[in-house]
Each structure stands twice: as C-alpha cells, then as structure tokens.
Scaffold this motif. Structure first.
Motif, PDB file in Angstrom:
ATOM      1  N   LEU A 108       4.069   9.435   1.751  1.00 16.33           N
ATOM      2  CA  LEU A 108       3.490   8.221   1.450  1.00 16.33           C
ATOM      3  C   LEU A 108       4.221   7.292   1.995  1.00 16.33           C
ATOM      4  CD1 LEU A 108       1.445   6.710  -0.389  1.00 16.33           C
ATOM      5  CD2 LEU A 108       3.433   6.783  -2.318  1.00 16.33           C
ATOM      6  N   ARG A 109       3.569   6.084   2.697  1.00 14.74           N
ATOM      7  CA  ARG A 109       4.544   5.157   3.238  1.00 14.74           C
ATOM      8  C   ARG A 109       5.373   4.431   2.367  1.00 14.74           C
ATOM      9  NH1 ARG A 109       1.231   1.125   6.513  1.00 14.74           N
ATOM     10  NH2 ARG A 109       2.890  -0.113   6.135  1.00 14.74           N
ATOM     11  N   GLU A 110       6.527   3.928   2.616  1.00  9.04           N
ATOM     12  CA  GLU A 110       7.539   3.464   1.915  1.00  9.04           C
ATOM     13  C   GLU A 110       7.232   2.111   0.820  1.00  9.04           C
ATOM     14  OE1 GLU A 110      11.173   2.956   3.982  1.00  9.04           O
ATOM     15  OE2 GLU A 110      11.474   5.178   4.094  1.00  9.04           O
ATOM     16  N   ASP A 111       6.412   1.408   1.769  1.00 11.13           N
ATOM     17  CA  ASP A 111       6.097   0.018   0.832  1.00 11.13           C
ATOM     18  C   ASP A 111       4.833   0.360  -0.123  1.00 11.13           C
ATOM     19  OD1 ASP A 111       4.158   0.329   2.901  1.00 11.13           O
ATOM     20  OD2 ASP A 111       4.501  -1.384   3.672  1.00 11.13           O
ATOM     21  N   VAL A 112       4.433   1.267  -0.546  1.00  9.69           N
ATOM     22  CA  VAL A 112       3.157   1.432  -1.459  1.00  9.69           C
ATOM     23  C   VAL A 112       3.864   1.840  -2.681  1.00  9.69           C
ATOM     24  CG1 VAL A 112       1.459   3.048  -2.089  1.00  9.69           C
ATOM     25  CG2 VAL A 112       1.289   2.581   0.028  1.00  9.69           C
ATOM     26  N   VAL A 113       3.336   1.212  -3.807  1.00 10.19           N
ATOM     27  CA  VAL A 113       3.698   1.198  -5.058  1.00 10.19           C
ATOM     28  C   VAL A 113       2.555   1.619  -6.044  1.00 10.19           C
ATOM     29  CG1 VAL A 113       5.544  -0.799  -4.720  1.00 10.19           C
ATOM     30  CG2 VAL A 113       2.961  -1.371  -5.736  1.00 10.19           C
ATOM     31  N   ALA A 114       3.070   1.935  -7.321  1.00  9.38           N
ATOM     32  CA  ALA A 114       2.127   2.411  -8.267  1.00  9.38           C
ATOM     33  C   ALA A 114       0.944   1.538  -8.533  1.00  9.38           C
ATOM     34  CB  ALA A 114       2.671   2.955  -9.753  1.00  9.38           C
ATOM     35  N   GLU A 115       1.278   0.224  -8.439  1.00 13.75           N
ATOM     36  CA  GLU A 115       0.095  -0.761  -8.851  1.00 13.75           C
ATOM     37  C   GLU A 115      -0.954  -0.789  -7.791  1.00 13.75           C
ATOM     38  OE1 GLU A 115       3.318  -1.229 -11.478  1.00 13.75           O
ATOM     39  OE2 GLU A 115       3.351  -1.379  -9.195  1.00 13.75           O
ATOM     40  N   ASP A 116      -0.572  -0.271  -6.355  1.00 13.03           N
ATOM     41  CA  ASP A 116      -1.515  -0.346  -5.617  1.00 13.03           C
ATOM     42  C   ASP A 116      -2.559   0.540  -5.826  1.00 13.03           C
ATOM     43  OD1 ASP A 116      -0.435  -2.284  -3.491  1.00 13.03           O
ATOM     44  OD2 ASP A 116       1.189  -0.828  -3.162  1.00 13.03           O
ATOM     45  N   VAL A 117      -2.331   1.613  -6.520  1.00 13.73           N
ATOM     46  CA  VAL A 117      -3.408   2.682  -6.705  1.00 13.73           C
ATOM     47  C   VAL A 117      -4.772   2.170  -7.458  1.00 13.73           C
ATOM     48  CG1 VAL A 117      -3.889   4.855  -8.010  1.00 13.73           C
ATOM     49  CG2 VAL A 117      -1.662   4.554  -6.930  1.00 13.73           C
ATOM     50  N   GLY A 118      -4.592   1.290  -8.482  1.00 10.00           N
ATOM     51  CA  GLY A 118      -5.703   0.845  -9.201  1.00 10.00           C
ATOM     52  C   GLY A 118      -6.482  -0.038  -8.557  1.00 10.00           C
ATOM     53  N   LEU A 119      -6.073  -0.817  -7.442  1.00  9.66           N
ATOM     54  CA  LEU A 119      -6.711  -1.609  -6.556  1.00  9.66           C
ATOM     55  C   LEU A 119      -7.492  -0.819  -5.532  1.00  9.66           C
ATOM     56  CD1 LEU A 119      -4.475  -4.852  -5.744  1.00  9.66           C
ATOM     57  CD2 LEU A 119      -6.644  -4.683  -7.396  1.00  9.66           C
ATOM     58  N   ILE A 120      -6.953   0.102  -5.120  1.00  2.42           N
ATOM     59  CA  ILE A 120      -7.543   1.061  -4.033  1.00  2.42           C
ATOM     60  C   ILE A 120      -8.765   1.928  -4.691  1.00  2.42           C
ATOM     61  CG2 ILE A 120      -7.498   3.359  -3.103  1.00  2.42           C
ATOM     62  CD1 ILE A 120      -4.586   2.677  -2.495  1.00  2.42           C
ATOM     63  N   LEU A 121      -8.518   2.083  -6.032  1.00  2.56           N
ATOM     64  CA  LEU A 121      -9.721   2.705  -6.800  1.00  2.56           C
ATOM     65  C   LEU A 121     -10.708   1.673  -7.045  1.00  2.56           C
ATOM     66  CD1 LEU A 121      -7.538   4.839  -9.286  1.00  2.56           C
ATOM     67  CD2 LEU A 121      -9.295   5.801  -7.535  1.00  2.56           C
ATOM     68  N   GLU A 122     -10.567   0.484  -7.457  1.00  2.00           N
ATOM     69  CA  GLU A 122     -11.221  -0.585  -7.702  1.00  2.00           C
ATOM     70  C   GLU A 122     -12.083  -0.940  -6.230  1.00  2.00           C
ATOM     71  OE1 GLU A 122     -10.168  -3.919  -9.753  1.00  2.00           O
ATOM     72  OE2 GLU A 122      -9.139  -3.074 -11.037  1.00  2.00           O
ATOM     73  N   PRO A 138       1.623  -5.847  -6.042  1.00  2.07           N
ATOM     74  CA  PRO A 138       1.248  -6.231  -7.126  1.00  2.07           C
ATOM     75  C   PRO A 138       2.432  -5.808  -8.068  1.00  2.07           C
ATOM     76  CG  PRO A 138      -0.593  -5.234  -6.573  1.00  2.07           C
ATOM     77  CD  PRO A 138       0.445  -4.844  -5.416  1.00  2.07           C
ATOM     78  N   ALA A 139       2.787  -7.039  -8.935  1.00  2.00           N
ATOM     79  CA  ALA A 139       4.011  -6.910  -9.951  1.00  2.00           C
ATOM     80  C   ALA A 139       3.493  -5.913 -10.891  1.00  2.00           C
ATOM     81  CB  ALA A 139       4.594  -8.231 -10.471  1.00  2.00           C
ATOM     82  N   PRO A 140       4.574  -5.335 -11.731  1.00  7.72           N
ATOM     83  CA  PRO A 140       4.099  -4.478 -12.805  1.00  7.72           C
ATOM     84  C   PRO A 140       3.565  -5.179 -13.837  1.00  7.72           C
ATOM     85  CG  PRO A 140       6.221  -3.718 -12.088  1.00  7.72           C
ATOM     86  CD  PRO A 140       5.939  -4.849 -11.239  1.00  7.72           C
ATOM     87  N   GLY A 141       2.413  -5.034 -14.538  1.00  8.14           N
ATOM     88  CA  GLY A 141       1.565  -5.872 -15.424  1.00  8.14           C
ATOM     89  C   GLY A 141       0.730  -7.037 -14.974  1.00  8.14           C
ATOM     90  N   GLU A 142       1.005  -7.227 -13.555  1.00  2.81           N
ATOM     91  CA  GLU A 142       0.376  -8.291 -12.915  1.00  2.81           C
ATOM     92  C   GLU A 142      -1.290  -7.949 -13.156  1.00  2.81           C
ATOM     93  OE1 GLU A 142      -0.238 -10.725  -8.822  1.00  2.81           O
ATOM     94  OE2 GLU A 142       1.214  -9.200  -9.094  1.00  2.81           O
ATOM     95  N   LEU A 143      -1.834  -6.749 -13.005  1.00  5.53           N
ATOM     96  CA  LEU A 143      -3.132  -6.446 -12.794  1.00  5.53           C
ATOM     97  C   LEU A 143      -3.464  -5.728 -14.207  1.00  5.53           C
ATOM     98  CD1 LEU A 143      -3.086  -4.922  -9.152  1.00  5.53           C
ATOM     99  CD2 LEU A 143      -4.092  -7.311 -10.101  1.00  5.53           C
ATOM    100  N   GLY A 144      -2.884  -5.984 -15.187  1.00  5.47           N
ATOM    101  CA  GLY A 144      -3.385  -5.295 -16.628  1.00  5.47           C
ATOM    102  C   GLY A 144      -4.843  -5.605 -16.877  1.00  5.47           C
TER     103      GLY A 144
END
Length: 209
Positions: free
Chosen positions: A146-160, A200-206
């Motif tokens: 997994l590329r280093e600059d991917v974060v957990a918050e990216d996952v939700g946007l990929i799914l959306e 995305p920051a943690p909580g930003e996309l809640g």
C-alpha cells in the motif's frame, strides 16, 4: 445490499411478521436511496403491505432510516472483522473493498446521512468500524504494497466513489462498480507521485453526526 431470507421459517404470525420485515427493509432501501424525502407510504406500497403493518414494526420514518443505516454499518463491521482473519494485509484490504462494494453499503451513507438522528449504539459501532479500518490499512502498510500516503480515511471515500456509479440495470451497475474499484485499487498499490493535498483528517468525514 442483499438480505438473507434463507433463515428457518417461524410459525404463524411471527413468521409473517419476519417476512414482512425483510420485504419492508428491502423496499425502504430502494425507495429512500432513490428519494430520501419519500414518505413511508411509498415504502408500504413498494413492499406490498398495508401501512399498519409497517407502523407495527417501525413507529416512523426516522426509525426505519436508522434501522437501514445501522444494518449497513453492521455489515461493514462484519466484513472488516472477516478481513482481519486474512493473514496478507494487502489481500485483506483489497478483498474487503470488493465485498463492501458488492454489498452496496455506501449508497446508504451517501443518500441517508443527515436525514435522521443516529443512536448512541450506532455511534459506538461507527467508532468500531473506524478502528477496524485503521487496523486494516496499517497491516496493508506493513506489507509494503500500500502506498505510504494512503490513510484509513481514504477508504470511505473510495467506497463512496464506487457507490456513486449507478445505472438502471443492477447487474450492469455491479460490473461497472467493480471496474472502477479495480482502477482505484491499482492506484493504492506501489509508489507514485505524491497524492495532491492533505488526506482527510480523522473525524472530518463523519457521516452520522
């Protein structure tokens, strides 16, 4: 999101109520994804049940919306917990994404977030989902794929992004979503130029605030 109707049959009125509940939730999902402002009468009409049968199970539209979205959240958690059993971190993440896209969980997020007040239990499950996602991404990083600059918050946007793909034909929709998920997953893998902007920051996309 497919619902399992192959459960042991219950006798009499209990069985009819259980069957009605499956039909009502399937109808509600279709109706509210198409139009979150639709009345509950539209759900009853699509389900082919009387409005009284719907109200016996759900006191109002908000309860029905909350049930739909909480079911989707629980399915996300179940898929993330299954991914934790896969020893290969990259495979766990990529196969998890495929299963959640096929289940169409994020159509609910996109269309219904903000239309009802989430329960405390739903908030706890949302935090659990976030923890599982973060652990999954961390394992994929450890494997080096997994590329280093991917974060957990990216996952939700990929799914959306995948959930936004929709045609009049459900089977065609599924094929196209898998096509674009494959492109997105390819972008998650390996090295490349830095991604633009901060993640995305943690909580930003809640969604369920």
């Amino acid at each position: 999101m497919p619902r399992n109707v192959d459960t042991p049959a219950l006798p009499g009125r209990r069985g009819q109520a259980a069957r009605n509940d499956v039909v009502i939730l399937d109808a509600a999902r279709t109706v509210f994804i198409a139009d979150p402002k639709a009345p509950v009468s539209a759900v009853a009409e699509r389900a082919g049940v009387g409005i009284s049968a719907l109200y016996r199970r759900y006191p109002g539209k908000e309860a029905l919306l909350c049930k739909l979205c909480h079911d989707g959240l629980r399915q996300y958690i179940a898929e993330a917990e299954a991914a934790a059993e896969e020893p290969d971190g990259w495979r766990a993440l990529s196969e998890f994404l495929g299963r959640v896209v096929d289940a169409d969980v994020h159509s609910l997020t996109m269309h219904l977030a903000g239309t009802f007040t989430p329960t405390l239990e739903m908030g706890e499950d949302a935090r659990r989902a976030g923890e599982l996602t973060a652990a999954m991404v961390a394992r994929a990083h450890e494997g080096g794929r997994l590329r280093e600059d991917v974060v957990a918050e990216d996952v939700g946007l990929i799914l959306e992004c995948c959930a936004a793909v929709r045609t009049a034909d459900p089977e065609r929709t599924k094929v196209l979503r898998r096509r674009y998920l494959a492109l997105l997953v390819e972008g998650l893998s390996g090295d490349g130029p830095p991604l633009p902007g901060p993640p995305p920051a943690p909580g930003e996309l809640g969604r369920w605030k």
